[in-house]
Scaffold this motif. Structure first.
Motif, short mmCIF file in Angstrom:
data_model
loop_
_atom_site.label_atom_id
_atom_site.label_comp_id
_atom_site.label_asym_id
_atom_site.label_seq_id
_atom_site.Cartn_x
_atom_site.Cartn_y
_atom_site.Cartn_z
N UNK A 186 0.83 -1.21 0.00
CA UNK A 186 0.00 0.00 0.00
C UNK A 186 0.86 1.26 0.00
N UNK A 187 1.96 1.22 0.75
CA UNK A 187 2.81 2.41 0.87
C UNK A 187 3.62 2.70 -0.37
N UNK A 188 4.05 1.65 -1.06
CA UNK A 188 4.95 1.82 -2.21
C UNK A 188 4.23 1.77 -3.55
N UNK A 189 3.04 1.18 -3.57
CA UNK A 189 2.36 0.98 -4.84
C UNK A 189 3.02 -0.10 -5.68
N UNK A 190 3.89 -0.89 -5.07
CA UNK A 190 4.59 -1.96 -5.77
C UNK A 190 4.18 -3.30 -5.19
N UNK A 191 4.13 -4.33 -6.01
CA UNK A 191 3.91 -5.68 -5.51
C UNK A 191 5.09 -6.10 -4.64
N UNK A 192 4.81 -6.86 -3.61
CA UNK A 192 5.85 -7.34 -2.70
C UNK A 192 5.88 -8.86 -2.73
N UNK A 193 7.05 -9.41 -2.94
CA UNK A 193 7.22 -10.86 -2.93
C UNK A 193 8.09 -11.24 -1.74
N UNK A 194 7.60 -12.16 -0.92
CA UNK A 194 8.29 -12.58 0.29
C UNK A 194 8.91 -13.94 0.09
N UNK A 195 10.19 -14.05 0.43
CA UNK A 195 10.90 -15.32 0.36
C UNK A 195 11.30 -15.74 1.77
N UNK A 196 10.84 -16.91 2.19
CA UNK A 196 11.22 -17.43 3.49
C UNK A 196 12.59 -18.11 3.42
N UNK A 197 13.45 -17.80 4.37
CA UNK A 197 14.76 -18.45 4.47
C UNK A 197 14.92 -18.95 5.90
#
Length: 300
Positions: free
Chosen positions: A64-75
């Motif tokens: 919402x803040x960036x207007x960009x999609x966020x992809x999360x990678x678990x490590x």
């Protein structure tokens, strides 16, 4: 928001952060594409299906803040976060003070935003209520669980606290690494260790992040505070526009009104932020790292 699981990038000690030369790696994201997703590597947080997962909340707010999609990678561990950033597999990772200092000292990742420290103690060591341990000196001859060898609150700060009380790791007490704060709590609950050292903040959150109810546990000792509580680390190939978007997005997400929703990440929401901090900001970590057997100057 999409989530991936990245295999361990090397389950090795902190010294493996040292490189003899820069590794060439192709970025998994287009550095100058303003529509490209922002990718983040993180340790999983929150296993309670009835509660909001802090990482999921962060990703939602950050989108919402960036207007960009966020992809999360678990490590699987802190060091894998650093490796994912350093090898251009992800854009950013959010780390506590010591992993941040170690990572910045390699010269191969950038500090994008630093969460400034306060004067509050960082860590304590949790014992069960009926434990005979009453003060830090009583840990002599005992077995103590730590979260991770790169954890600020779950290793560096409590080890320094024990050192200041005259107790040295593997000489005066046995240290085990439980693979995370949750593992430390489980080891304590199952009677495998005498104490579990962790963040004060986690003890205040209650279930599911902290499994002991009032009257079941006590905190023994308080560590010093830290000059930097955490850092948003970024890959060095990030373009300036994306760096700005990230910094502005972080400021919006980690605002006081989001503290409760962010759960285990919420402590950052009450702290001051420094954009593009100088590496000298992390100089105070050297002494405490040395007590834990890690010399920052060796990790270049």
């Amino acid at each position: 928001m999409r989530r991936y699981t990245l295999p361990a990038l090397g389950m090795f000690g902190i010294a493996a952060l040292a490189l003899t030369g820069c590794q060439a790696a192709a970025s998994d994201a287009q550095a100058s594409d303003e529509d490209a997703p922002i990718t983040i590597a993180t340790l999983p947080l929150g296993e309670d299906p009835t509660a909001e997962n802090p990482i999921e909340v962060f990703a939602e707010l950050f989108e919402e803040a960036t207007g960009r999609e966020v992809e999360v990678t678990d490590v699987p561990d802190y060091l894998s976060v650093v490796e994912a950033i350093r090898n251009d597999h992800v854009d950013i990772g959010i780390m506590s003070g010591f992993p941040s200092a170690l990572a910045v000292n390699t010269g191969e990742v950038d500090a994008l935003v630093a969460f400034e420290g306060d004067d509050e103690p960082v860590s304590t060591c949790v014992v069960l209520e009926d434990s005979p341990i009453q003060e830090v000196e009583d840990f002599k001859g005992k077995t103590v669980a730590f979260a991770d060898q790169a954890s600020s609150s779950g290793y560096f700060m409590p080890v320094y606290m024990l050192h200041e009380a005259g107790l040295e790791q593997d000489v005066d007490y046995e240290a085990i690494f439980a693979g995370g704060h949750e593992g430390s709590f489980a080891a304590l609950a199952q009677g495998q260790v005498d104490a579990a050292c962790t963040a004060n903040m986690l003890t205040e959150l209650g279930a599911p992040m902290f499994p002991f109810a009032d009257g079941e546990w006590r905190g023994v000792g308080q560590s010093p505070s830290m000059s930097v509580q955490g850092t948003v680390l970024g890959r060095q190939s990030l373009d300036e526009e994306t760096r700005t978007v990230i910094a502005e997005g972080i400021a919006e997400v980690f605002a006081p009104e989001n503290e409760e929703r962010l759960g285990a990440m919420g402590s950052f929401a009450t702290l001051g932020q420094t954009v593009a901090p100088d590496a000298s900001l992390y100089a105070s970590f050297a002494e405490i790292a040395g007590v834990a057997g890690v010399e920052l100057e060796d990790l270049e």
